[in-house]
Design a protein around this motif. Structure first.
Motif, PDB file in Angstrom:
ATOM      1  N   ASP A  22      61.499  85.042   9.695  1.00 48.32           N
ATOM      2  CA  ASP A  22      60.495  85.665  10.564  1.00 48.32           C
ATOM      3  C   ASP A  22      61.192  86.432  11.683  1.00 48.32           C
ATOM      4  N   ILE A  23      60.934  87.719  11.747  1.00 45.02           N
ATOM      5  CA  ILE A  23      61.419  88.539  12.867  1.00 45.02           C
ATOM      6  C   ILE A  23      60.201  88.817  13.736  1.00 45.02           C
ATOM      7  N   THR A  24      60.172  88.212  14.907  1.00 41.43           N
ATOM      8  CA  THR A  24      58.970  88.179  15.734  1.00 41.43           C
ATOM      9  C   THR A  24      59.161  88.949  17.029  1.00 41.43           C
ATOM     10  N   ALA A  25      58.196  89.810  17.346  1.00 40.86           N
ATOM     11  CA  ALA A  25      58.147  90.500  18.637  1.00 40.86           C
ATOM     12  C   ALA A  25      56.927  89.976  19.387  1.00 40.86           C
ATOM     13  N   THR A  26      57.152  89.382  20.536  1.00 40.97           N
ATOM     14  CA  THR A  26      56.065  88.848  21.354  1.00 40.97           C
ATOM     15  C   THR A  26      55.814  89.797  22.522  1.00 40.97           C
ATOM     16  N   ALA A  27      54.582  90.316  22.613  1.00 43.47           N
ATOM     17  CA  ALA A  27      54.208  91.263  23.658  1.00 43.47           C
ATOM     18  C   ALA A  27      52.949  90.769  24.360  1.00 43.47           C
ATOM     19  N   SER A  28      52.602  91.426  25.440  1.00 41.15           N
ATOM     20  CA  SER A  28      51.405  91.020  26.196  1.00 41.15           C
ATOM     21  C   SER A  28      50.145  91.204  25.366  1.00 41.15           C
ATOM     22  N   ARG A  29      50.169  92.218  24.492  1.00 43.96           N
ATOM     23  CA  ARG A  29      49.018  92.450  23.616  1.00 43.96           C
ATOM     24  C   ARG A  29      49.488  93.134  22.349  1.00 43.96           C
ATOM     25  N   VAL A  41      59.523  90.703  23.529  1.00 46.52           N
ATOM     26  CA  VAL A  41      60.697  89.844  23.368  1.00 46.52           C
ATOM     27  C   VAL A  41      60.902  89.597  21.875  1.00 46.52           C
ATOM     28  N   LEU A  42      62.120  89.843  21.383  1.00 46.90           N
ATOM     29  CA  LEU A  42      62.426  89.723  19.960  1.00 46.90           C
ATOM     30  C   LEU A  42      63.123  88.394  19.682  1.00 46.90           C
ATOM     31  N   ARG A  43      62.718  87.751  18.558  1.00 49.51           N
ATOM     32  CA  ARG A  43      63.424  86.554  18.134  1.00 49.51           C
ATOM     33  C   ARG A  43      63.380  86.470  16.609  1.00 49.51           C
ATOM     34  N   GLN A  44      64.360  85.799  16.040  1.00 48.33           N
ATOM     35  CA  GLN A  44      64.392  85.527  14.607  1.00 48.33           C
ATOM     36  C   GLN A  44      64.330  84.023  14.403  1.00 48.33           C
ATOM     37  N   GLN A  45      63.538  83.584  13.415  1.00 42.60           N
ATOM     38  CA  GLN A  45      63.403  82.156  13.178  1.00 42.60           C
ATOM     39  C   GLN A  45      62.983  81.908  11.729  1.00 42.60           C
ATOM     40  N   PRO A  46      63.190  80.702  11.245  1.00 39.27           N
ATOM     41  CA  PRO A  46      62.764  80.380   9.878  1.00 39.27           C
ATOM     42  C   PRO A  46      61.251  80.450   9.739  1.00 39.27           C
ATOM     43  N   GLY A  47      60.775  80.868   8.544  1.00 40.77           N
ATOM     44  CA  GLY A  47      59.345  80.952   8.297  1.00 40.77           C
ATOM     45  C   GLY A  47      59.050  80.989   6.812  1.00 40.77           C
ATOM     46  N   GLY A  48      57.874  81.534   6.480  1.00 38.88           N
ATOM     47  CA  GLY A  48      57.361  81.486   5.114  1.00 38.88           C
ATOM     48  C   GLY A  48      56.441  80.295   4.988  1.00 38.88           C
ATOM     49  N   LYS A  49      55.252  80.500   4.415  1.00 41.29           N
ATOM     50  CA  LYS A  49      54.279  79.417   4.362  1.00 41.29           C
ATOM     51  C   LYS A  49      54.811  78.200   3.611  1.00 41.29           C
ATOM     52  N   GLY A  50      55.541  78.436   2.530  1.00 37.29           N
ATOM     53  CA  GLY A  50      56.086  77.307   1.793  1.00 37.29           C
ATOM     54  C   GLY A  50      57.073  76.515   2.617  1.00 37.29           C
ATOM     55  N   ALA A  51      58.048  77.200   3.206  1.00 44.20           N
ATOM     56  CA  ALA A  51      59.056  76.521   4.014  1.00 44.20           C
ATOM     57  C   ALA A  51      58.423  75.843   5.229  1.00 44.20           C
ATOM     58  N   VAL A 107      53.178  89.114  17.958  1.00 43.86           N
ATOM     59  CA  VAL A 107      52.410  88.050  18.605  1.00 43.86           C
ATOM     60  C   VAL A 107      52.026  88.497  20.005  1.00 43.86           C
ATOM     61  N   ASP A 108      50.758  88.270  20.391  1.00 44.15           N
ATOM     62  CA  ASP A 108      50.338  88.638  21.748  1.00 44.15           C
ATOM     63  C   ASP A 108      50.396  87.444  22.687  1.00 44.15           C
ATOM     64  N   GLY A 109      50.023  87.657  23.926  1.00 42.24           N
ATOM     65  CA  GLY A 109      50.106  86.630  24.950  1.00 42.24           C
ATOM     66  C   GLY A 109      49.213  85.435  24.711  1.00 42.24           C
ATOM     67  N   GLU A 110      48.219  85.562  23.833  1.00 42.36           N
ATOM     68  CA  GLU A 110      47.320  84.453  23.504  1.00 42.36           C
ATOM     69  C   GLU A 110      47.730  83.738  22.221  1.00 42.36           C
ATOM     70  N   GLY A 111      48.832  84.183  21.622  1.00 35.64           N
ATOM     71  CA  GLY A 111      49.302  83.546  20.402  1.00 35.64           C
ATOM     72  C   GLY A 111      48.747  84.140  19.124  1.00 35.64           C
ATOM     73  N   GLU A 112      47.847  85.126  19.229  1.00 35.91           N
ATOM     74  CA  GLU A 112      47.327  85.780  18.026  1.00 35.91           C
ATOM     75  C   GLU A 112      48.414  86.659  17.426  1.00 35.91           C
ATOM     76  N   ASN A 113      48.321  86.918  16.104  1.00 34.47           N
ATOM     77  CA  ASN A 113      49.427  87.599  15.452  1.00 34.47           C
ATOM     78  C   ASN A 113      48.980  88.585  14.388  1.00 34.47           C
ATOM     79  N   GLN A 114      49.874  89.497  14.073  1.00 34.41           N
ATOM     80  CA  GLN A 114      49.767  90.405  12.923  1.00 34.41           C
ATOM     81  C   GLN A 114      51.073  90.280  12.150  1.00 34.41           C
ATOM     82  N   ILE A 115      50.995  90.218  10.815  1.00 35.18           N
ATOM     83  CA  ILE A 115      52.182  89.930  10.011  1.00 35.18           C
ATOM     84  C   ILE A 115      52.265  90.883   8.825  1.00 35.18           C
ATOM     85  N   VAL A 116      53.452  91.425   8.588  1.00 37.32           N
ATOM     86  CA  VAL A 116      53.752  92.186   7.380  1.00 37.32           C
ATOM     87  C   VAL A 116      54.872  91.448   6.662  1.00 37.32           C
ATOM     88  N   VAL A 117      54.664  91.133   5.380  1.00 38.88           N
ATOM     89  CA  VAL A 117      55.627  90.341   4.624  1.00 38.88           C
ATOM     90  C   VAL A 117      56.329  91.199   3.572  1.00 38.88           C
TER      91      VAL A 117
END
Length: 288
Positions: A22-29, A41-51, A107-117
């Motif tokens: 998961d390559i995640t960018a967290t912004a205010s909106r 803010v950019l971060r990389q972390q493990p993800g995937g629904k199975g994992a 990811v926005d400031g409320e934790g909602e997200n949009q994802i492209v896999v």
């Protein structure tokens, strides 16, 4: 303590599904189409629904097994290490020539997200070399080829659960084999065939969760109120693992839902897609 206080823990859950970086960018909106939002803010972390589900199961019960595929690249090695360190048996994760799957997450400031896999190695997942323990529970999702999921369902001899996400038409033979289907409220609306499924668990975010039997609502549990949400990505996956484990340990539907809701609430407080969790017994006791 006696088993009347703590339910017997089931055998390790086998999870088959996607493994992503998961390559995640967290912004205010979140941006609107064509818009650029700065200050993220950019971060990389493990993800995937199975994992995510395999790691959650391992943290809740002490062990789990993962069937999937990663590339022969640095990302694949990193993800395997992360799963193994959480207590996941990775001996049935294939190393393939394709690049490891990647998810681009906003990811926005409320934790909602949009994802492209970008599925990558997840398109190479196969069950040919995977061992499904006799009578053991298996949990799958729809981020790998549905024919492969069907094959896993047919080979599994015990309890078979499907997290029908993302929302896709489900092969009739697969739906017939499912002992439990888990979806959120949007997915439940998008997959009409679930109305006649034998057992479906539906999550409603802040409104809790419910179980339907052939379309009839037979159990429900309220949500656990969370005031500070860090990330919602891993919550649904943690809920899925917790619900299967809770049902396999012998809890009734309402109590199993309540315990899984409590696990999901802990998950949204954690910024990771594979959040830290307490043992399942903690959530079972907290929801008595």
């Amino acid at each position: 303590m006696s088993s009347s206080v703590h339910p017997a823990m089931p055998a390790p859950l086998t999870v088959m599904g996607s493994i992503n970086l998961d390559i995640t960018a967290t912004a205010s909106r979140l941006p609107t189409p064509g818009e650029t939002v700065g200050g993220a803010v950019l971060r990389q972390q493990p993800g995937g629904k199975g994992a995510n589900q395999a790691v959650a199961a391992a943290r809740l019960s002490g062990a789990s097994r993962m069937v999937g595929a990663v590339g022969r690249d640095e990302a694949g090695r990193t993800l395997l290490t992360a799963m193994a360190s959480a207590g996941v048996d990775i001996s049935h994760v294939a190393r393939v020539d394709s690049a490891t799957g990647t998810a681009l997450v906003l990811v926005d400031g409320e934790g909602e997200n949009q994802i492209v896999v970008c599925p990558g190695a997840n398109a190479d997942v196969a069950v040919a070399d995977a061992a499904f323990p006799e009578g053991g529970a298996v949990l799958c999702q729809l981020e790998v080829d549905q024919q492969v999921v069907l094959e896993a369902a047919q080979r599994a001899s015990g309890f078979f659960a499907l997290n029908a996400a993302p929302a896709l038409p489900i092969i009739p033979e697969l739906l017939e084999r499912c002992d439990l289907v888990i979806v959120n409220e949007t997915e439940y609306e998008l997959i009409p065939e679930l109305r006649q499924a034998p057992l479906v668990a539906v999550t409603y975010g802040g409104e809790g969760s419910a179980i339907f039997e052939h379309g009839d609502r037979i159990a429900e549990a309220p949500a656990v109120r969370v005031t500070e949400i860090a990330n919602t990505i891993g919550a649904g996956d943690a809920f899925c693992a917790a619900l299967v484990l809770a049902l396999q340990s012998g809890l009734d539907y309402a109590h199993a839902l309540a315990a899984a809701n409590a696990v999901g609430a802990d998950a949204v407080r954690d910024a990771s897609s594979q959040p830290a969790l307490k043992p399942l017994e903690h959530y079972v006791e907290a929801t008595r």
